[in-house]
Enzyme design. Structure first.
Site, PDB file in Angstrom:
ATOM      1  N   HIS A   1      17.960   1.658 -15.373  1.00  0.00           N
ATOM      2  CA  HIS A   1      16.833   1.324 -14.500  1.00  0.00           C
ATOM      3  C   HIS A   1      16.519   2.538 -13.641  1.00  0.00           C
ATOM      4  O   HIS A   1      17.429   3.205 -13.142  1.00  0.00           O
ATOM      5  CB  HIS A   1      17.180   0.139 -13.588  1.00  0.00           C
TER       6      HIS A   1
ATOM      7  N   GLY B   1       2.156 -14.135  -5.858  1.00  0.00           N
ATOM      8  CA  GLY B   1       1.179 -14.258  -6.926  1.00  0.00           C
ATOM      9  C   GLY B   1       0.934 -12.993  -7.704  1.00  0.00           C
ATOM     10  O   GLY B   1      -0.164 -12.789  -8.232  1.00  0.00           O
TER      11      GLY B   1
ATOM     12  N   ARG C   1       1.295 -10.258 -10.845  1.00  0.00           N
ATOM     13  CA  ARG C   1       1.109 -10.457 -12.285  1.00  0.00           C
ATOM     14  C   ARG C   1       2.473 -10.677 -12.937  1.00  0.00           C
ATOM     15  O   ARG C   1       3.332  -9.809 -12.936  1.00  0.00           O
ATOM     16  CB  ARG C   1       0.407  -9.251 -12.901  1.00  0.00           C
TER      17      ARG C   1
ATOM     18  N   GLU D   1       3.709 -10.869 -16.000  1.00  0.00           N
ATOM     19  CA  GLU D   1       4.206 -10.006 -17.071  1.00  0.00           C
ATOM     20  C   GLU D   1       4.759  -8.705 -16.513  1.00  0.00           C
ATOM     21  O   GLU D   1       5.759  -8.181 -17.018  1.00  0.00           O
ATOM     22  CB  GLU D   1       3.097  -9.725 -18.089  1.00  0.00           C
ATOM     23  N   SER D   2       4.127  -8.174 -15.489  1.00  0.00           N
ATOM     24  CA  SER D   2       4.621  -6.949 -14.868  1.00  0.00           C
ATOM     25  C   SER D   2       5.891  -7.207 -14.071  1.00  0.00           C
ATOM     26  O   SER D   2       6.795  -6.373 -14.042  1.00  0.00           O
ATOM     27  CB  SER D   2       3.545  -6.342 -13.963  1.00  0.00           C
TER      28      SER D   2
ATOM     29  N   TYR E   1      10.732   5.242  -8.805  1.00  0.00           N
ATOM     30  CA  TYR E   1      10.402   6.214  -7.762  1.00  0.00           C
ATOM     31  C   TYR E   1       9.011   5.909  -7.229  1.00  0.00           C
ATOM     32  O   TYR E   1       8.075   5.688  -7.997  1.00  0.00           O
ATOM     33  CB  TYR E   1      10.509   7.653  -8.295  1.00  0.00           C
ATOM     34  N   ARG E   2       8.877   5.883  -5.897  1.00  0.00           N
ATOM     35  CA  ARG E   2       7.643   5.418  -5.278  1.00  0.00           C
ATOM     36  C   ARG E   2       7.348   6.218  -4.003  1.00  0.00           C
ATOM     37  O   ARG E   2       8.253   6.781  -3.376  1.00  0.00           O
ATOM     38  CB  ARG E   2       7.740   3.929  -4.956  1.00  0.00           C
TER      39      ARG E   2
END
Length: 391
Positions: free
Chosen positions: A193, A349, A351, A353-354, A196-197
């Protein structure tokens, strides 16, 4: 993993009454458009107004840039532009390396979506390959507003605004990141895993001149089903070498942070064998930390692909595969119960799938499962309960 930008409480998108009125009077005002760019050949994500989280809109292809065409966006040379360029490049490099290692001829399926208020996500997923059961590599960006109380770093702006008795309003922000989880089929090949943000604010419109805030977060961690010290030491050595280029204190500090963060309290064990993890990092020069995040993201391939090449064809039996599924169950437990990104996305709420792309295709829960003391399975569990110094 939860696609790191809709993931932390500090990044909650707040309703904007003015934007709501504009949408009622002019529906087109809330639309995301890929319009004529300032830079030749570039398409930019343009957001008419920051709005609350809305229904996602599928896009035919990823934009060249997620940024607005303003002074700190596309073509500005800003930190946000350089960070966004880095994560887009790294996504492509890692997907290419994984496709080559998989050797099946399969390609990552691409999925691009946006929200009218200023969200764009580019997901790339490979499933049922020769080597990888499931591999997801997402990049995303959010442009919006935070409630004034939603993040600690904005407190300075409130002090500035208090001088004239005026309380600062919602704070405009930008966030972008890359997030990935890689689940191999072979029980002797570990899960990886990384995330980075970058997050930054603009001054509130009602407090011009208030200080801007910014920080970096992320990390890379390894989750094997079997303890192979050669692999774990290689992985940690790459993390240490990357950290040491910037500050010798980084590796021990961020290794402990990683061990503490990926703790499954109800099991009294860690999810895996660690790596590095950091958050809200802004106590160094901004360009230095941008370079650090860039080096960390760039170290994923040399840290992981050599391990995959060594282990992807290792023979295994049904019992070893079953143990891998038990450990995958622990992975699912952590992500759904403790991971801040996943839990926040589910509550707000996001998404689905993400949010759930980080989960493996298969996992297993056996009642009161305890490996025999001294077995290879027990050695892995012991290392998850009692974090070790690998270098």
């Amino acid at each position: 993993m939860a696609s790191s930008l809709l993931t932390t409480p500090s990044q909650t998108l707040a309703p904007n009454p003015a934007a709501a009125r504009a949408r009622r009077s002019s529906p087109a005002a809330a639309q995301v458009s890929f319009s004529s760019p300032l830079l030749p050949g570039r398409r930019a994500l343009r957001c008419a107004r920051p709005v609350a989280i809305e229904k996602e809109v599928p896009e035919k292809e990823a934009p060249t840039t997620f940024l607005r065409e303003d002074g700190s966006g596309a073509g500005s040379g800003s930190v946000r532009e350089r960070f966004e360029g880095m994560i887009r490049r790294v996504q492509g490099e890692i997907c290419a390396a994984l496709e080559e290692a998989d050797g099946s001829g399969k390609r990552f399926v691409e999925d691009v979506w946006s929200r009218p208020g200023g969200v764009c996500v580019h997901s790339r997923v490979l499933q049922d390959g020769n080597v990888f059961e499931k591999a997801g590599v997402n990049v995303s960006a959010v442009i919006g507003v935070c409630p004034r109380s939603a993040y600690r770093a904005a407190k300075g702006a409130a002090k500035n605004g208090a001088a004239d008795g005026h309380k600062a309003g919602p704070v405009p922000f930008f966030s972008a990141g890359i997030s990935s989880v890689l689940h191999p089929k072979n029980p002797f090949a570990p899960t990886l895993h990384f995330n980075y943000r970058y997050f930054e604010t603009d001054a509130p419109k009602d407090v011009p001149g208030a200080p801007r805030s910014w920080w970096f977060g992320g990390g890379t961690d390894l989750t094997p089903s079997y303890l192979i010290e050669e692999d774990v030491k290689h992985f940690h050595s790459v993390q240490k070498q990357t950290c040491d280029k910037f500050d010798p204190s980084f590796y021990p500090r961020f290794k402990k942070w990683c061990d503490d963060y990926f703790y499954i309290k109800h099991r009294n064990e860690r999810r895996g064998l660690g790596g590095i993890f950091f958050d809200d990092l802004n106590d160094y020069d901004q360009d230095m930390l941008l370079n650090f995040a860039t080096e960390c993201a760039g170290s994923v391939i040399p840290a992981y692909i050599p391990i995959i090449e060594r282990r992807k064809d290792t023979p295994f039996n049904e019992e070893q595969k079953a143990w891998q599924q038990v450990r995958r169950g622990r992975y699912v437990e952590f992500n759904l119960v403790y991971d801040r990104g996943t839990t926040f996305g589910l509550k707000t709420g996001g998404r689905i799938e993400s949010i759930l792309v980080s989960l493996p295709l298969t996992a297993r829960w056996e009642y009161d499962h305890k490996p025999e003391e001294g077995s290879e399975e027990w050695k892995l569990l012991d290392a998850c309960i009692n974090p070790k110094e690998w270098l």
